[in-house]
Design a protein around this motif. Structure first.
Motif, mmCIF file in Angstrom:
data_model
loop_
_atom_site.group_PDB
_atom_site.id
_atom_site.type_symbol
_atom_site.label_atom_id
_atom_site.label_comp_id
_atom_site.label_asym_id
_atom_site.label_seq_id
_atom_site.Cartn_x
_atom_site.Cartn_y
_atom_site.Cartn_z
ATOM 1 N N ILE A 76 0.843 -1.204 0.000
ATOM 2 C CA ILE A 76 0.000 0.000 0.000
ATOM 3 C C ILE A 76 0.871 1.245 0.000
ATOM 4 O O ILE A 76 0.640 2.186 -0.767
ATOM 5 C CB ILE A 76 -0.971 -0.010 1.203
ATOM 6 C CG1 ILE A 76 -2.025 -1.118 1.019
ATOM 7 C CG2 ILE A 76 -1.639 1.354 1.385
ATOM 8 C CD1 ILE A 76 -2.857 -1.406 2.254
ATOM 9 N N ALA A 77 1.899 1.253 0.844
ATOM 10 C CA ALA A 77 2.812 2.405 0.916
ATOM 11 C C ALA A 77 3.533 2.608 -0.415
ATOM 12 O O ALA A 77 3.663 3.745 -0.889
ATOM 13 C CB ALA A 77 3.807 2.199 2.053
ATOM 14 N N ILE A 78 3.993 1.523 -1.019
ATOM 15 C CA ILE A 78 4.681 1.619 -2.305
ATOM 16 C C ILE A 78 3.761 2.219 -3.357
ATOM 17 O O ILE A 78 4.155 3.107 -4.116
ATOM 18 C CB ILE A 78 5.209 0.232 -2.752
ATOM 19 C CG1 ILE A 78 6.376 -0.195 -1.872
ATOM 20 C CG2 ILE A 78 5.611 0.238 -4.221
ATOM 21 C CD1 ILE A 78 6.802 -1.642 -2.068
ATOM 22 N N GLU A 79 2.536 1.738 -3.417
ATOM 23 C CA GLU A 79 1.577 2.257 -4.401
ATOM 24 C C GLU A 79 1.332 3.753 -4.209
ATOM 25 O O GLU A 79 1.259 4.508 -5.187
ATOM 26 C CB GLU A 79 0.256 1.484 -4.331
ATOM 27 C CG GLU A 79 0.346 0.060 -4.833
ATOM 28 C CD GLU A 79 0.713 -0.045 -6.302
ATOM 29 O OE1 GLU A 79 0.315 0.833 -7.110
ATOM 30 O OE2 GLU A 79 1.414 -1.011 -6.654
ATOM 31 N N GLU A 80 1.218 4.191 -2.959
ATOM 32 C CA GLU A 80 1.012 5.616 -2.685
ATOM 33 C C GLU A 80 2.197 6.444 -3.184
ATOM 34 O O GLU A 80 2.019 7.507 -3.774
ATOM 35 C CB GLU A 80 0.802 5.851 -1.190
ATOM 36 C CG GLU A 80 -0.524 5.323 -0.681
ATOM 37 C CD GLU A 80 -0.647 5.377 0.838
ATOM 38 O OE1 GLU A 80 0.321 5.797 1.520
ATOM 39 O OE2 GLU A 80 -1.712 4.993 1.349
ATOM 40 N N ILE A 81 3.395 5.971 -2.934
ATOM 41 C CA ILE A 81 4.603 6.686 -3.368
ATOM 42 C C ILE A 81 4.667 6.752 -4.889
ATOM 43 O O ILE A 81 4.920 7.812 -5.469
ATOM 44 C CB ILE A 81 5.861 5.996 -2.794
ATOM 45 C CG1 ILE A 81 5.906 6.157 -1.277
ATOM 46 C CG2 ILE A 81 7.127 6.561 -3.451
ATOM 47 C CD1 ILE A 81 6.930 5.257 -0.580
ATOM 48 N N LEU A 82 4.418 5.628 -5.547
ATOM 49 C CA LEU A 82 4.481 5.591 -7.005
ATOM 50 C C LEU A 82 3.396 6.448 -7.637
ATOM 51 O O LEU A 82 3.624 7.088 -8.667
ATOM 52 C CB LEU A 82 4.400 4.146 -7.500
ATOM 53 C CG LEU A 82 5.577 3.242 -7.102
ATOM 54 C CD1 LEU A 82 5.332 1.810 -7.575
ATOM 55 C CD2 LEU A 82 6.902 3.772 -7.621
ATOM 56 N N GLU A 83 2.215 6.497 -7.024
ATOM 57 C CA GLU A 83 1.131 7.345 -7.531
ATOM 58 C C GLU A 83 1.504 8.822 -7.479
ATOM 59 O O GLU A 83 1.038 9.616 -8.299
ATOM 60 C CB GLU A 83 -0.160 7.098 -6.751
ATOM 61 C CG GLU A 83 -0.849 5.803 -7.125
ATOM 62 C CD GLU A 83 -2.078 5.507 -6.270
ATOM 63 O OE1 GLU A 83 -2.533 6.398 -5.520
ATOM 64 O OE2 GLU A 83 -2.566 4.373 -6.349
ATOM 65 N N GLU A 84 2.343 9.204 -6.519
ATOM 66 C CA GLU A 84 2.818 10.582 -6.423
ATOM 67 C C GLU A 84 3.891 10.883 -7.466
ATOM 68 O O GLU A 84 4.320 12.023 -7.610
ATOM 69 C CB GLU A 84 3.389 10.862 -5.028
ATOM 70 C CG GLU A 84 2.354 10.907 -3.935
ATOM 71 C CD GLU A 84 2.986 11.203 -2.579
ATOM 72 O OE1 GLU A 84 4.052 11.858 -2.536
ATOM 73 O OE2 GLU A 84 2.406 10.776 -1.567
#
Length: 131
Positions: A76-84
């Motif tokens: 979840i954290a990785i996805e949030e970072i990549l979405e940014e």
């Protein structure tokens, strides 16, 4: 809210990182040393340590660290970072192995750790270490 790394950050960052990885980049002393030049900052959200910095003019995140090493929380954290729109750097080998089916990884050879023999580095004999 993002915070700058300073000596008062040691307890909280070490709580997440101590003894967890075999790469030097997550050692608190190294984080503190590089924090000023690379503008390394951190925050804690949902029991995950996020760190980001600016290396050679490019902003990126460190690998997010969960207190309980929960793979779902990390994803979840990785996805949030990549979405940014940011890259994630300094990924521990054990996590790369777990995530390589889902994400693309590119090695950055200039940032690899290096190891010296203690005897060689202690005495610096010969021309090998002249530089």
């Amino acid at each position: 809210m993002w915070k700058n790394i300073d000596i008062s950050s040691k307890e909280i960052i070490t709580k997440y990182t101590k003894g967890l990885f075999e790469i030097c980049d997550y050692n608190f002393v190294n984080l503190l040393t590089w924090s000023e030049g690379d503008n390394i900052q951190y925050k804690i959200e949902n029991n995950i340590l996020y760190m980001k910095g600016n290396y050679l003019g490019e902003s990126s995140y460190f690998f997010p660290i969960s207190l309980n090493s929960c793979e779902e929380d990390i994803n979840i954290a990785i996805e949030e970072i990549l979405e940014e729109g940011y890259n994630i750097e300094l990924i521990p080998e054990e996590w790369k192995d777990k995530l390589e089916d889902k994400y693309y990884f590119e090695e950055q050879r200039p940032t690899f750790d290096y190891i010296y023999l203690m005897e060689e580095i202690a005495f610096l004999k010969g021309r090998k270490y002249i530089k």
